[in-house]
Scaffold this active site. Structure first.
Site, short mmCIF file in Angstrom:
data_model
loop_
_atom_site.label_atom_id
_atom_site.label_comp_id
_atom_site.label_asym_id
_atom_site.label_seq_id
_atom_site.Cartn_x
_atom_site.Cartn_y
_atom_site.Cartn_z
N GLU A 194 37.94 5.86 -10.33
CA GLU A 194 37.71 4.50 -10.84
C GLU A 194 36.22 4.17 -10.91
O GLU A 194 35.78 3.17 -10.33
CB GLU A 194 38.38 3.46 -9.93
CG GLU A 194 39.88 3.62 -9.78
CD GLU A 194 40.47 2.65 -8.76
OE1 GLU A 194 41.66 2.36 -8.84
OE2 GLU A 194 39.72 2.18 -7.86
N PRO A 195 35.44 4.96 -11.62
CA PRO A 195 34.01 4.64 -11.68
C PRO A 195 33.77 3.39 -12.52
O PRO A 195 34.43 3.17 -13.54
CB PRO A 195 33.41 5.86 -12.38
CG PRO A 195 34.52 6.37 -13.24
CD PRO A 195 35.80 6.10 -12.48
N GLY A 196 32.85 2.56 -12.08
CA GLY A 196 32.44 1.39 -12.85
C GLY A 196 30.96 1.52 -13.13
O GLY A 196 30.52 2.00 -14.18
N ARG A 197 30.18 1.17 -12.13
CA ARG A 197 28.73 1.20 -12.21
C ARG A 197 28.18 2.53 -12.76
O ARG A 197 27.29 2.54 -13.60
CB ARG A 197 28.17 0.98 -10.80
CG ARG A 197 26.68 0.72 -10.72
CD ARG A 197 26.24 0.70 -9.25
NE ARG A 197 27.04 -0.16 -8.41
CZ ARG A 197 26.81 -1.46 -8.21
NH1 ARG A 197 25.77 -2.04 -8.75
NH2 ARG A 197 27.61 -2.17 -7.44
N CYS B 233 17.55 -24.04 -11.82
CA CYS B 233 17.08 -24.86 -10.69
C CYS B 233 17.66 -24.38 -9.37
O CYS B 233 18.50 -25.06 -8.76
CB CYS B 233 17.42 -26.32 -10.96
SG CYS B 233 16.63 -26.88 -12.47
N GLU B 234 17.25 -23.21 -8.97
CA GLU B 234 17.64 -22.59 -7.70
C GLU B 234 16.49 -21.68 -7.29
O GLU B 234 15.99 -20.92 -8.11
CB GLU B 234 18.86 -21.67 -7.86
CG GLU B 234 20.14 -22.31 -8.29
CD GLU B 234 20.95 -22.88 -7.14
OE1 GLU B 234 20.64 -22.59 -5.96
OE2 GLU B 234 21.90 -23.61 -7.45
N GLY C 23 32.59 3.70 -6.84
CA GLY C 23 31.56 3.55 -5.83
C GLY C 23 30.32 4.42 -5.98
O GLY C 23 29.34 4.20 -5.27
N TYR D 261 22.85 -10.11 -4.29
CA TYR D 261 22.76 -8.95 -3.39
C TYR D 261 21.33 -8.56 -3.05
O TYR D 261 21.10 -7.47 -2.52
CB TYR D 261 23.38 -7.70 -4.04
CG TYR D 261 24.72 -7.86 -4.69
CD1 TYR D 261 25.81 -8.37 -4.00
CD2 TYR D 261 24.92 -7.44 -6.01
CE1 TYR D 261 27.06 -8.47 -4.61
CE2 TYR D 261 26.16 -7.54 -6.62
CZ TYR D 261 27.22 -8.06 -5.91
OH TYR D 261 28.45 -8.14 -6.53
C1 LIG Z 1 34.82 -2.52 -8.15
C2 LIG Z 1 35.85 -1.46 -8.00
C3 LIG Z 1 35.61 -0.18 -8.52
C4 LIG Z 1 34.33 0.23 -9.19
O1 LIG Z 1 33.26 0.24 -8.32
P1 LIG Z 1 31.87 0.86 -8.80
O2 LIG Z 1 31.02 0.80 -7.61
O3 LIG Z 1 31.38 0.01 -9.91
O4 LIG Z 1 32.15 2.26 -9.23
C5 LIG Z 1 36.63 0.75 -8.41
N1 LIG Z 1 37.80 0.45 -7.82
C6 LIG Z 1 38.05 -0.77 -7.29
C7 LIG Z 1 39.37 -1.02 -6.65
C8 LIG Z 1 37.09 -1.75 -7.36
O5 LIG Z 1 37.34 -2.95 -6.84
#
Ligand SMILES: *Cc1c(COP(=O)(O)O)cnc(C)c1O
Length: 425
Positions: free
Chosen positions: A278-281, A347-348, A242, A321
């Site tokens: 759990e970092p993604g972004r 086409c949107e 997050g 978003y």
């Molecule tokens: C999407 C997700 C993340 C990653 O979120 P980011 O905002 O990209 O860091 C981590 N844990 C879970 C369970 C998710 O669904």
């Protein structure tokens, strides 16, 4: 040589991780995604050093960018995976992420998915409902194994983010209330094949202040202490992802990894087990750009449309978003400023990257860089309007490697067939 993220991100100066973007776009047809390996490494090490000395494991949220080469970069730096599907499990294992570094999240895990994840020995399941907990017990029993599980808590906090990426409010589909989780733990002794010894919370994405994290984590830690006092052993607390990033200079002010880590250290000072992140972004968003060329400038009644060759199928975030992405014309000359609605060919009406955006005047053939597209860009792409998936390239200190070639028309249509055989069901 290791570039800082700022050095890697000098795409406004036409190079990205040491690669000249004009030269790159002369070799590869646009649109394509380009990622800076150094920018990703820098984010991994920023997070690792922020949590240094703390018993922790970083499990990258694969959905942010699931290219196998990106996953391999994670694996090479000891980063595990947070997966939400068997496809993500398959990719993670293929990239060399060990099963014991993989956590499995998601509200819709099926018996088949649980069985496959148990068979390869994933580390733990983040369980989101009582039904799933029962299913996990059933499937684990059937296979004669013990599943490790964490209860995903919905801490009911407002992450202050876009409603479509908020996950920690009671009205969201994710996790269970602390009251429900309390009942799970009270009955956990009856689960012969599930070891329920973890807590999990992920409250949303692109969070730009510490407060929502603080509120959620304090609730989780208070609950953990209560469980401990009741004699339950909690070996891991997964605090989700997050962490927000900067999409718009001077507008988005992300939380520094060190400040986030300081909060976590303070809240979990009494916790002896493993913290899971759990970092993604955070790890990949700012490490990516989407390169696109202007097809034409189309004058409208009260505005000018800059029609580019990338579209919502290559980058959904603006349509989905209303996300803001920086759009930088990579002109080699200086030009007067003007305003455009930057749109793709799909086409949107929603196929719009920016409205009334001020930028240097453009003409057909000009190269543009759309910034902050390393996360939730290629991984959310589709072939809508029968546009083949764009290529992805990894840049590293002046060199590049194609990590996904552009889909061919045949690949785009793979699996489709005429109804030669009619079956009865
Ligand atoms: C999407 C997700 C993340 C990653 O979120 P980011 O905002 O990209 O860091 C981590 N844990 C879970 C369970 C998710 O669904």
């Amino acid at each position: 040589m290791t570039l800082s993220i700022e050095q890697a991100m000098t795409h406004t100066m036409h190079t990205f991780d040491g690669v000249d973007l004009h030269a790159l776009a002369a070799q590869l047809p646009t649109p394509f995604h380009a990622y800076s390996a150094n920018a990703i490494r820098q984010r991994i090490s920023a997070m690792q050093s922020a949590f240094h000395g703390l018993d922790h494991r970083i499990c990258y949220a694969v959905k942010a960018n699931s290219n196998v080469a990106i996953l391999q970069l994670m694996a090479n730096h000891g980063v595990g995976a947070d997966i939400v599907s068997l496809g993500e499990l398959h990719r993670s294992l293929a990239a060399g992420i060990p099963a014991e570094h993989i956590v499995f999240s998601g509200v819709g895990k099926t018996a088949e998915e649980i069985a496959a994840a148990l068979a390869v020995g994933v580390w733990r399941f983040n369980v989101e409902s009582l039904d799933e907990l029962r299913l996990l017990q059933q499937v684990a029993q059937l296979h004669g194994v013990c599943a490790r599980a964490a209860a995903r808590i919905n801490p009911d906090v407002d992450a202050g983010t876009h409603e479509k990426i908020s996950t920690g409010k009671s009205e969201n589909k994710f996790g269970v209330s602390i009251d429900e989780a309390r009942r799970w733990f009270a009955n956990a002794g009856k689960l012969s094949n599930v070891r329920l010894d973890g807590l999990h919370a992920h409250i949303g994405s692109q969070i730009l202040s510490l407060e929502p994290f603080a509120e959620a984590l304090r609730r989780v830690e208070a609950f953990r202490q209560e469980l401990e006092a009741d004699g339950h052993v909690i070996t891991s607390v997964d605090i989700g992802g997050g962490l927000g990033v900067c999409y718009r200079q001077g507008h988005d002010h992300p939380v520094a990894a060190a400040d986030y880590a300081a909060l976590v250290r303070e809240v979990f000072a009494r916790f002896q087990g493993t913290l899971v992140l759990e970092p993604g972004r955070y790890l990949v968003a700012e490490a990516g750009v989407l390169l696109t060329r202007v097809i034409r400038v189309k004058p409208g009644v009260d505005r000018s449309f800059l029609v580019v060759d990338a579209a919502m199928n290559d980058l959904m975030r603006p349509s989905l978003y209303e996300a803001w992405h920086e759009i930088v014309p990579l002109h080699r000359d200086s030009r007067e400023m003007t305003r455009y609605d930057v749109v793709g060919p799909v086409c949107e009406t929603g196929d719009t990257f920016a409205r009334d955006r001020e930028m240097a005047r453009c003409q057909a053939g000009d190269l543009l860089s759309i910034g902050g597209t390393g996360a939730y860009g290629a991984s959310m792409a589709s072939t809508y309007n029968s546009r083949p998936l764009a290529a992805e390239v990894l840049l590293d200190d002046g060199r590049y490697a194609v990590i996904r070639r552009r889909q061919t028309m045949a690949e785009m249509m793979a699996g489709e067939q005429l109804p030669k055989v009619w079956n009865e069901a």
